[in-house]
Write an enzyme that holds these catalytic residues in place. Structure first.
Site, PDB file in Angstrom:
ATOM      1  N   LYS A  22      47.414  32.925  31.843  1.00 25.56           N
ATOM      2  CA  LYS A  22      46.336  32.485  32.734  1.00 25.56           C
ATOM      3  C   LYS A  22      44.978  32.849  32.131  1.00 25.56           C
ATOM      4  O   LYS A  22      44.094  32.006  32.026  1.00 25.56           O
ATOM      5  CB  LYS A  22      46.490  33.170  34.100  1.00 25.56           C
ATOM      6  CG  LYS A  22      45.272  33.052  34.989  1.00 25.56           C
ATOM      7  CD  LYS A  22      45.453  33.739  36.321  1.00 25.56           C
ATOM      8  CE  LYS A  22      45.030  35.183  36.371  1.00 25.56           C
ATOM      9  NZ  LYS A  22      43.588  35.444  36.415  1.00 25.56           N
ATOM     10  N   ASN A  23      44.820  34.108  31.741  1.00 26.51           N
ATOM     11  CA  ASN A  23      43.495  34.554  31.297  1.00 26.51           C
ATOM     12  C   ASN A  23      43.073  33.913  29.980  1.00 26.51           C
ATOM     13  O   ASN A  23      41.879  33.740  29.730  1.00 26.51           O
ATOM     14  CB  ASN A  23      43.440  36.077  31.197  1.00 26.51           C
ATOM     15  CG  ASN A  23      43.406  36.724  32.571  1.00 26.51           C
ATOM     16  OD1 ASN A  23      43.252  36.032  33.583  1.00 26.51           O
ATOM     17  ND2 ASN A  23      43.555  38.040  32.622  1.00 26.51           N
ATOM     18  N   CYS A 118      38.912  38.429  42.553  1.00 22.50           N
ATOM     19  CA  CYS A 118      39.587  39.540  43.231  1.00 22.50           C
ATOM     20  C   CYS A 118      38.579  40.627  43.600  1.00 22.50           C
ATOM     21  O   CYS A 118      37.675  40.928  42.830  1.00 22.50           O
ATOM     22  CB  CYS A 118      40.638  40.154  42.312  1.00 22.50           C
ATOM     23  SG  CYS A 118      42.104  39.152  42.119  1.00 22.50           S
ATOM     24  N   ARG A 123      32.228  44.484  39.217  1.00 23.50           N
ATOM     25  CA  ARG A 123      32.329  43.427  38.214  1.00 23.50           C
ATOM     26  C   ARG A 123      31.010  42.694  37.971  1.00 23.50           C
ATOM     27  O   ARG A 123      30.900  41.480  38.193  1.00 23.50           O
ATOM     28  CB  ARG A 123      33.445  42.454  38.587  1.00 23.50           C
ATOM     29  CG  ARG A 123      34.752  43.149  38.814  1.00 23.50           C
ATOM     30  CD  ARG A 123      35.872  42.198  39.101  1.00 23.50           C
ATOM     31  NE  ARG A 123      36.492  41.710  37.908  1.00 23.50           N
ATOM     32  CZ  ARG A 123      37.538  40.896  37.900  1.00 23.50           C
ATOM     33  NH1 ARG A 123      38.047  40.476  39.019  1.00 23.50           N
ATOM     34  NH2 ARG A 123      38.066  40.473  36.781  1.00 23.50           N
ATOM     35  N   ASP A 308      45.739  45.288  34.373  1.00 24.22           N
ATOM     36  CA  ASP A 308      46.430  44.245  35.138  1.00 24.22           C
ATOM     37  C   ASP A 308      47.926  44.529  35.319  1.00 24.22           C
ATOM     38  O   ASP A 308      48.614  43.751  35.979  1.00 24.22           O
ATOM     39  CB  ASP A 308      46.250  42.875  34.457  1.00 24.22           C
ATOM     40  CG  ASP A 308      44.852  42.311  34.671  1.00 24.22           C
ATOM     41  OD1 ASP A 308      44.092  42.890  35.457  1.00 24.22           O
ATOM     42  OD2 ASP A 308      44.527  41.289  34.036  1.00 24.22           O
ATOM     43  N   ARG A 400      47.521  32.194  42.395  1.00 23.06           N
ATOM     44  CA  ARG A 400      46.474  32.134  41.367  1.00 23.06           C
ATOM     45  C   ARG A 400      47.025  32.554  40.014  1.00 23.06           C
ATOM     46  O   ARG A 400      46.489  32.146  38.985  1.00 23.06           O
ATOM     47  CB  ARG A 400      45.310  33.080  41.739  1.00 23.06           C
ATOM     48  CG  ARG A 400      44.538  32.677  42.977  1.00 23.06           C
ATOM     49  CD  ARG A 400      43.342  33.578  43.183  1.00 23.06           C
ATOM     50  NE  ARG A 400      42.732  33.880  41.898  1.00 23.06           N
ATOM     51  CZ  ARG A 400      42.177  35.038  41.573  1.00 23.06           C
ATOM     52  NH1 ARG A 400      42.127  36.013  42.449  1.00 23.06           N
ATOM     53  NH2 ARG A 400      41.662  35.225  40.388  1.00 23.06           N
TER      54      ARG A 400
HETATM   55  C1  UD1 Z   1      39.320  40.142  32.373  1.00 24.67           C
HETATM   56  C2  UD1 Z   1      40.572  39.563  33.012  1.00 24.67           C
HETATM   57  C3  UD1 Z   1      41.089  40.491  34.100  1.00 24.67           C
HETATM   58  C4  UD1 Z   1      41.298  41.891  33.534  1.00 24.67           C
HETATM   59  C5  UD1 Z   1      40.037  42.393  32.834  1.00 24.67           C
HETATM   60  C6  UD1 Z   1      40.219  43.725  32.126  1.00 24.67           C
HETATM   61  C7  UD1 Z   1      40.179  37.181  32.825  1.00 24.67           C
HETATM   62  C8  UD1 Z   1      39.934  35.896  33.523  1.00 24.67           C
HETATM   63  N1  UD1 Z   1      40.233  38.272  33.601  1.00 24.67           N
HETATM   64  O1  UD1 Z   1      38.343  40.219  33.407  1.00 24.67           O
HETATM   65  O2  UD1 Z   1      42.334  39.975  34.588  1.00 24.67           O
HETATM   66  O3  UD1 Z   1      41.613  42.788  34.597  1.00 24.67           O
HETATM   67  O4  UD1 Z   1      39.623  41.429  31.838  1.00 24.67           O
HETATM   68  O5  UD1 Z   1      41.243  43.643  31.207  1.00 24.67           O
HETATM   69  O6  UD1 Z   1      40.342  37.232  31.618  1.00 24.67           O
HETATM   70  N2  UD1 Z   1      31.638  44.948  33.313  1.00 24.67           N
HETATM   71  C9  UD1 Z   1      30.323  45.297  33.415  1.00 24.67           C
HETATM   72  N3  UD1 Z   1      29.392  44.366  33.066  1.00 24.67           N
HETATM   73  C10 UD1 Z   1      29.704  43.135  32.610  1.00 24.67           C
HETATM   74  C11 UD1 Z   1      31.063  42.790  32.504  1.00 24.67           C
HETATM   75  C12 UD1 Z   1      32.012  43.730  32.856  1.00 24.67           C
HETATM   76  O7  UD1 Z   1      29.992  46.411  33.832  1.00 24.67           O
HETATM   77  O8  UD1 Z   1      28.817  42.342  32.299  1.00 24.67           O
HETATM   78  C13 UD1 Z   1      32.672  45.942  33.714  1.00 24.67           C
HETATM   79  C14 UD1 Z   1      33.481  45.455  34.890  1.00 24.67           C
HETATM   80  O9  UD1 Z   1      32.837  45.758  36.112  1.00 24.67           O
HETATM   81  C15 UD1 Z   1      34.767  46.206  34.735  1.00 24.67           C
HETATM   82  C16 UD1 Z   1      34.917  46.311  33.219  1.00 24.67           C
HETATM   83  O10 UD1 Z   1      33.628  46.059  32.679  1.00 24.67           O
HETATM   84  O11 UD1 Z   1      34.659  47.486  35.280  1.00 24.67           O
HETATM   85  C17 UD1 Z   1      35.926  45.346  32.632  1.00 24.67           C
HETATM   86  O12 UD1 Z   1      35.512  44.037  32.852  1.00 24.67           O
HETATM   87  P1  UD1 Z   1      35.823  42.834  31.848  1.00 24.67           P
HETATM   88  O13 UD1 Z   1      36.531  43.344  30.639  1.00 24.67           O
HETATM   89  O14 UD1 Z   1      34.562  42.062  31.674  1.00 24.67           O
HETATM   90  O15 UD1 Z   1      36.846  42.013  32.714  1.00 24.67           O
HETATM   91  P2  UD1 Z   1      36.819  40.464  33.053  1.00 24.67           P
HETATM   92  O16 UD1 Z   1      36.473  39.683  31.835  1.00 24.67           O
HETATM   93  O17 UD1 Z   1      36.059  40.230  34.314  1.00 24.67           O
END
Ligand code: UD1
Length: 422
Positions: A22-23, A118, A123, A308, A400
């Site tokens: 999915k991701n 979620c 985030r 995850d 999802r």
């Molecule tokens: C992706 C995955 C999700 C998984 C996560 C971590 C997808 C669609 N989703 O989510 O299933 O749980 O990776 O492996 O691929 N953060 C910030 N600022 C930012 C971006 C992120 O502070 O601009 C923080 C987030 O709040 C969180 C952490 O970084 O605490 C990890 O986020 P990130 O690696 O960006 O996860 P996603 O890409 O949202």
């Protein structure tokens, strides 16, 4: 709203096919926005999040056709006629923010609503924004929307992410493929989904090196062309189904699974007393003797233990012999399944980002509430091993992320059915 009814009924046996990730698919789909030529994805998973991304791309003027019962996605972004990703679609799924980088690179402008998804923590998007600004974008937040533009085009830059964010790495990587000059992303995320994206972008003509390491280097090109790309196997679906025989006993082969996708997770399974064997066709998982042993788990960016799979691992540890400590280091609010597991007789104390699980001999079926995607499936896994009937309510999150879950688990002997709401 539908619910899923599970009855604990002992060992499982058989094979479960693992779908495309999915991701990975959710970041590969927006890559179509980078080129005027068609991009086709094979091995796509059939999930509601994929439909949401299709809707979003269509709203921007892309054509998305779902072929072979959804396993093939044929996309074309020849005529993009809109650069606004609307709140009504974006709020359903955080990954919608992955259209920002490609739109900015291709059109020089993008307006994207701040995302939903979620409810597992704040985030924010600061890392995405800083990275794109380093490439020369001007970004403002107005009325809940990010307004981004790059009037003179994007320019390659050297940057270091404050945290190895998966989404930020993907957005910046896609944008950098069409930026002028060289981009270096340090402290880049190393997840297999990033490598899959880079592989697809290279097939489209991008020049990228270092994906899968903390330093990714991109030489911008003038345009990208069409390609066909198979989506990598879903390591989270894989880990989830590997836990089914670990929890219930028996032996299940997960078809298409590979150790390198779930190495840190396999180490913990081994410590818990679960055997994992690589076969020609996948990974065979078995629990043959007695209770599993307690293990401590800390979630980390890849190659560490994935956040995850934390909820599903907790479901296993609820009935382990001894006390396990789970530390959640990626999201600050990701133990919402703990009180629900408690309703089934689990003994779990949560303090901030740490959950202490005191193993009990048996869980008991109960009505429980799904709170997010991975929490939902952890309750189903727990229900498979519990005495009596577990009813998991509010399962729309599951759809999802897990295609044909009842069928896949039912085929290896689980008693599981969906009760459709009228
Ligand atoms: C992706 C995955 C999700 C998984 C996560 C971590 C997808 C669609 N989703 O989510 O299933 O749980 O990776 O492996 O691929 N953060 C910030 N600022 C930012 C971006 C992120 O502070 O601009 C923080 C987030 O709040 C969180 C952490 O970084 O605490 C990890 O986020 P990130 O690696 O960006 O996860 P996603 O890409 O949202």
């Amino acid at each position: 709203m539908d619910s899923i009814v599970v009855r604990g009924n002992g060992p499982l046996k058989g094979q479960i096919p693992i779908a495309g990730a999915k991701n990975a698919c959710l970041t590969l789909m927006p890559a179509t926005l980078l080129s005027e030529e068609p991009l086709t994805l094979t091995n796509a998973p059939r999930l509601s999040d994929i439909k949401t991304m299709s809707e979003l791309l269509a709203s921007l003027g892309a054509e998305v056709s779902s072929l072979q019962e959804g396993k093939v996605l044929a996309m074309s972004s020849h005529d993009l006629d809109n650069h606004v990703a609307d709140y009504d679609i974006v709020r359903k799924m955080r990954a919608s923010n992955l259209v920002l980088g490609p739109m900015l690179a291709r059109l020089g402008q993008a307006v994207v609503s701040l995302p939903g998804g979620c409810a597992i923590g704040a985030r924010p998007m600061d890392l995405h924004i800083h990275g794109l600004e380093a490439l020369g974008a001007q970004i403002e937040l107005k009325d809940g929307y990010l307004h981004a533009k790059a009037p003179g085009g994007l320019k390659g830059a050297q940057m270091k992410l404050a945290f190895a964010s998966v989404g930020a790495t993907e957005n910046i990587l896609m944008a950098a493929t069409l930026a002028k000059g060289t981009t270096v992303i340090e402290n880049a995320a190393r997840e297999p989904e990033i490598v899959d994206l880079a592989t697809c972008l290279r097939a489209m003509g991008a020049q990228i090196e270092g994906d899968g390491t903390p330093r990714i280097e991109v030489q911008g090109v003038d345009r990208l062309h069409g390609a066909t790309h198979p989506v990598v196997a879903d390591r989270i679906e894989l880990g989830t189904y590997m836990l089914a025989p670990a929890i219930c006993g028996g032996e299940v082969e997960c078809l298409g699974g590979r150790i390198e996708l779930v190495a840190a997770f396999c180490e913990k399974l081994d410590a818990a007393g679960i055997s994992v064997e690589e076969t020609d066709t996948g990974l065979k998982v078995a629990r043959r003797n007695g209770r599993v042993r307690a293990v401590d788990v800390t979630t980390e960016p890849f190659p560490g233990f994935p956040t995850d799979l934390q909820a599903q691992m907790m479901a296993l540890l609820c009935t382990a012999e001894g006390t396990s400590v789970l530390e959640e280091k990626i999201f600050e609010n990701r133990f919402m399944h703990a009180p629900e597991l408690g309703r089934m007789g689990a003994s779990i104390e949560v303090h901030g980002g740490t959950a202490t699980v005191h193993g009990v001999e048996k869980l008991k079926g109960a009505p429980v509430m799904a709170t997010d995607l991975r929490a939902s499936v952890s309750l189903i896994l727990a229900g498979l091993a519990a005495e009596g009937e577990t009813v998991v309510n509010r399962v729309y999150h599951l759809d999802r992320g897990y295609e044909r879950l009842e069928e896949k688990l039912g085929n290896v002997g689980a008693q599981i059915e969906r009760v459709r709401s009228s």
